[in-house]
Enzyme design. Structure first.
Site, PDB file in Angstrom:
ATOM      1  N   LYS A  95      11.832  10.037  13.154  1.00  0.00           N
ATOM      2  CA  LYS A  95      10.599  10.877  12.721  1.00  0.00           C
ATOM      3  C   LYS A  95       9.127   9.990  13.022  1.00  0.00           C
ATOM      4  O   LYS A  95       7.946  10.691  13.505  1.00  0.00           O
ATOM      5  CB  LYS A  95      10.739  10.286  11.369  1.00  0.00           C
ATOM      6  N   GLN A 118      13.581  11.417  -2.557  1.00  0.00           N
ATOM      7  CA  GLN A 118      12.425  11.191  -1.977  1.00  0.00           C
ATOM      8  C   GLN A 118      11.962  12.407  -1.837  1.00  0.00           C
ATOM      9  O   GLN A 118      10.058  12.172  -1.616  1.00  0.00           O
ATOM     10  CB  GLN A 118      13.422  11.226  -0.392  1.00  0.00           C
ATOM     11  N   CYS A 139      22.890  11.763  -2.079  1.00  0.00           N
ATOM     12  CA  CYS A 139      22.611  11.527  -0.658  1.00  0.00           C
ATOM     13  C   CYS A 139      20.746  11.159  -1.916  1.00  0.00           C
ATOM     14  O   CYS A 139      21.514  10.588  -3.210  1.00  0.00           O
ATOM     15  CB  CYS A 139      21.875  12.654  -0.126  1.00  0.00           C
ATOM     16  N   ASP A 165      22.702  12.907  14.383  1.00  0.00           N
ATOM     17  CA  ASP A 165      21.287  13.997  13.167  1.00  0.00           C
ATOM     18  C   ASP A 165      20.853  15.137  14.732  1.00  0.00           C
ATOM     19  O   ASP A 165      19.889  14.415  15.683  1.00  0.00           O
ATOM     20  CB  ASP A 165      20.444  13.043  13.197  1.00  0.00           C
ATOM     21  N   ARG A 199      18.713  17.241  13.967  1.00  0.00           N
ATOM     22  CA  ARG A 199      17.172  17.831  13.248  1.00  0.00           C
ATOM     23  C   ARG A 199      16.117  17.714  14.956  1.00  0.00           C
ATOM     24  O   ARG A 199      15.972  16.495  15.923  1.00  0.00           O
ATOM     25  CB  ARG A 199      16.682  17.056  12.790  1.00  0.00           C
ATOM     26  N   CYS A 213      17.899  19.890   1.703  1.00  0.00           N
ATOM     27  CA  CYS A 213      18.451  19.528   1.402  1.00  0.00           C
ATOM     28  C   CYS A 213      19.002  20.427   0.170  1.00  0.00           C
ATOM     29  O   CYS A 213      18.710  20.048  -1.270  1.00  0.00           O
ATOM     30  CB  CYS A 213      18.727  17.892   1.130  1.00  0.00           C
ATOM     31  N   HIS A 255      10.582  16.641   5.116  1.00  0.00           N
ATOM     32  CA  HIS A 255      11.283  16.040   4.029  1.00  0.00           C
ATOM     33  C   HIS A 255      12.107  17.832   4.897  1.00  0.00           C
ATOM     34  O   HIS A 255      12.308  18.476   4.825  1.00  0.00           O
ATOM     35  CB  HIS A 255      11.287  16.419   3.079  1.00  0.00           C
TER      36      HIS A 255
END
Length: 190
Positions: free
Chosen positions: A149, A66, A61, A121, A123, A50, A47
């Site tokens: 992911k 989640q 969002c 993205d 990440r 956020c 995760h």
């Protein structure tokens, strides 16, 4: 890069009783929130932070929903939530708010990131591999809707993808549509 690792502490929460351990990577500090025993296949949620969703309850969002669903799942089935300090798909809080302002003018999340000079993205998941290795986890059921992911992990075998289905609201319908249609998120499985 050198990773500093904290001691283990207890973390009672409104979702259950967990153990918690921090991993410091440069200026970012990530968390492993977990409930044992793990078993041969560990349930894992990756995760990304956020602040607006997780802490303030933003409806733009589905992040908080989640996270909460994942913590409840881990409480019931054991496993781990890895909380990454990669705010705003790793563009940082200041840039995330600038992206929000662009979204207020009609851009979607990807267009806003591109306008600010970022990929859709930003990440990365190397620290996740480090954390999973640290715990000796080699096989996982990954709680995710995000195909990146599934592809981003190098040190574990993903046995199954566990979907996290969240009901959209009037403020995040467009955001979820972009995640599904442009980023390949799998949002409609139960």
């Amino acid at each position: 890069m050198k990773i500093e690792i904290s001691n283990i502490a207890n973390l009672p929460s409104r979702f259950g009783k967990y153990k918690i351990k921090a991993f410091k990577e440069g200026f970012k500090e990530h968390l492993a929130i977990y409930k044992e025993p793990f078993g041969d296949v560990t349930n894992v949620r990756i995760h990304s932070e956020c602040l607006t969703g997780d802490a303030i309850g933003s409806l733009k969002c589905d992040c908080r929903d989640q996270l909460e669903a994942s913590l409840k799942f881990i409480e019931e089935h054991s496993g781990m939530v890895i909380y990454l300090r990669q705010e705003g798909r790793n563009i940082g809080l200041l840039n995330k708010i600038n992206a929000y302002a662009l979204q207020d003018k009609g851009l979607d999340t990807i267009e806003a990131n591109h306008q600010l000079g970022f990929k859709a993205d930003e990440r990365t998941y190397e620290i996740v591999d480090f954390i999973l290795k640290h715990f000796g986890i080699t096989k996982i059921n990954l709680l995710t809707n995000n195909p990146l992911k599934l592809m981003g992990l190098k040190c574990v075998e993903v046995i199954a993808r566990v979907p996290i289905v969240i009901e959209p609201n009037e403020f995040n319908e467009g955001y979820l549509r972009v995640k599904k249609e442009q980023m390949g998120h799998i949002l409609d499985e139960k």
